[in-house]
Design a protein around this motif. Structure first.
Motif, PDB file in Angstrom:
ATOM      1  N   ASP A  17       0.855  -1.184   0.000  1.00  0.00           N
ATOM      2  CA  ASP A  17       0.000   0.000   0.000  1.00  0.00           C
ATOM      3  C   ASP A  17       0.893   1.236   0.000  1.00  0.00           C
ATOM      4  O   ASP A  17       1.523   1.541   1.014  1.00  0.00           O
ATOM      5  N   PRO A  18       0.948   1.964  -1.110  1.00  0.00           N
ATOM      6  CA  PRO A  18       1.854   3.128  -1.183  1.00  0.00           C
ATOM      7  C   PRO A  18       1.447   4.274  -0.268  1.00  0.00           C
ATOM      8  O   PRO A  18       2.257   5.182  -0.024  1.00  0.00           O
ATOM      9  N   SER A  19       0.228   4.246   0.254  1.00  0.00           N
ATOM     10  CA  SER A  19      -0.216   5.317   1.147  1.00  0.00           C
ATOM     11  C   SER A  19       0.229   5.085   2.588  1.00  0.00           C
ATOM     12  O   SER A  19       0.118   5.985   3.429  1.00  0.00           O
ATOM     13  N   GLU A  20       0.724   3.899   2.879  1.00  0.00           N
ATOM     14  CA  GLU A  20       1.147   3.564   4.241  1.00  0.00           C
ATOM     15  C   GLU A  20       2.624   3.892   4.444  1.00  0.00           C
ATOM     16  O   GLU A  20       3.473   3.469   3.664  1.00  0.00           O
ATOM     17  N   GLU A  21       2.907   4.642   5.487  1.00  0.00           N
ATOM     18  CA  GLU A  21       4.290   4.936   5.842  1.00  0.00           C
ATOM     19  C   GLU A  21       4.635   4.225   7.144  1.00  0.00           C
ATOM     20  O   GLU A  21       3.812   4.156   8.047  1.00  0.00           O
ATOM     21  N   SER A  54      10.376   9.258  -2.149  1.00  0.00           N
ATOM     22  CA  SER A  54       9.829   8.915  -3.458  1.00  0.00           C
ATOM     23  C   SER A  54      10.894   9.018  -4.546  1.00  0.00           C
ATOM     24  O   SER A  54      11.016   8.142  -5.412  1.00  0.00           O
ATOM     25  N   GLU A  72       6.253   1.185  -4.189  1.00  0.00           N
ATOM     26  CA  GLU A  72       5.025   1.095  -3.405  1.00  0.00           C
ATOM     27  C   GLU A  72       5.278   0.791  -1.938  1.00  0.00           C
ATOM     28  O   GLU A  72       4.480   1.173  -1.069  1.00  0.00           O
ATOM     29  N   SER A  74       6.739   0.953   1.866  1.00  0.00           N
ATOM     30  CA  SER A  74       7.038   2.099   2.738  1.00  0.00           C
ATOM     31  C   SER A  74       8.524   2.429   2.716  1.00  0.00           C
ATOM     32  O   SER A  74       8.915   3.587   2.780  1.00  0.00           O
ATOM     33  N   ARG A 186      -1.357  -4.060   0.402  1.00  0.00           N
ATOM     34  CA  ARG A 186      -2.331  -3.185  -0.247  1.00  0.00           C
ATOM     35  C   ARG A 186      -3.754  -3.611   0.113  1.00  0.00           C
ATOM     36  O   ARG A 186      -4.090  -4.802   0.093  1.00  0.00           O
ATOM     37  N   LYS A 187      -4.579  -2.642   0.451  1.00  0.00           N
ATOM     38  CA  LYS A 187      -5.962  -2.935   0.828  1.00  0.00           C
ATOM     39  C   LYS A 187      -6.702  -3.615  -0.325  1.00  0.00           C
ATOM     40  O   LYS A 187      -6.567  -3.226  -1.479  1.00  0.00           O
TER      41      LYS A 187
END
Length: 209
Positions: A17-21, A54, A72, A74, A186-187
């Motif tokens: 999940d690329p939104s998760e850090e 990034s 993608e 973290s 990834r969700k």
């Protein structure tokens, strides 16, 4: 999560999940746990480069045959095996042994000589195997520790080692056995059942090959 669950649940995940850090303090905690991994003579011949931004992940992705999980995840850890670990860490190891009572002062030169005899010259194949073998202990410990904190990982062998060294300032005499991507699944992605594993009797022998 206990250690048995962490080992059983660890999978090589391709879809992060690329939104998760991953918070800095959590990543440090995982690495500190992995740093308890065993090593020959406790010489710990490993170093890490953590790639998180990034911009830098885009560069690493190009070095890793355009694998999307590099961007993608973290973070991606460049695992470095260091043949110079003997010289770099020898005095610290021997100081610790002497201070803690593992070794009498008069044995210092004996143990130092044993290290040289076992691992050979710094540019020898024996020394390189020593470094890679022990760095691999660390890498596996890191992946299990990550799973214990409910993070996923993927050990990556598909990359251009020379390109990684060039782009990330890693000296040519070091060895990069693998990259480790770490993050959250990834969700909406479900993992397939674990693939083929050999049965005990397929690879285990007692007393003789």
């Amino acid at each position: 999560m206990n250690i048995i669950e962490a080992i059983r649940e660890r999978r090589s995940v391709n879809f992060f999940d690329p939104s998760e850090e991953i918070p800095d303090e959590k990543l440090k905690e995982i690495i500190d746990l992995a740093n308890l991994a065993p090593s020959s003579f406790n010489l710990q011949p490993w170093k890490l480069v953590i790639v998180r931004t990034s911009e830098r992940k885009k560069i690493l992705r190009r070095c890793a045959f355009d694998q999307a999980k590099v961007e993608e995840a973290s973070a991606v850890i460049i695992m470095i095996a260091d043949p110079d670990g003997v010289e770099e860490n020898r005095s610290k190891v021997l100081d610790s042994w002497e201070k803690l009572g593992y070794m009498k002062p008069e044995m210092r030169d004996v143990y130092s000589g044993m290290m040289d005899n076992l691992y050979g010259p710094v540019d020898s194949i024996r020394r390189k195997i020593f470094a890679v073998k022990n760095a691999s202990f660390f890498a596996m410990s890191l992946m299990i520790a990550a799973r214990a904190f409910e993070y996923e990982t993927h050990p990556m062998d598909g990359f251009d080692e020379d390109a990684v060294k060039r782009e990330f300032g890693i000296p040519q005499d070091k060895i990069i056995p693998l990259l480790i991507a770490i993050g959250k699944l990834r969700k909406g992605v479900s993992l397939l059942p674990r693939a083929f594993r050999r049965k005990f009797d397929d690879f285990v022998r007692y007393e003789h090959y």
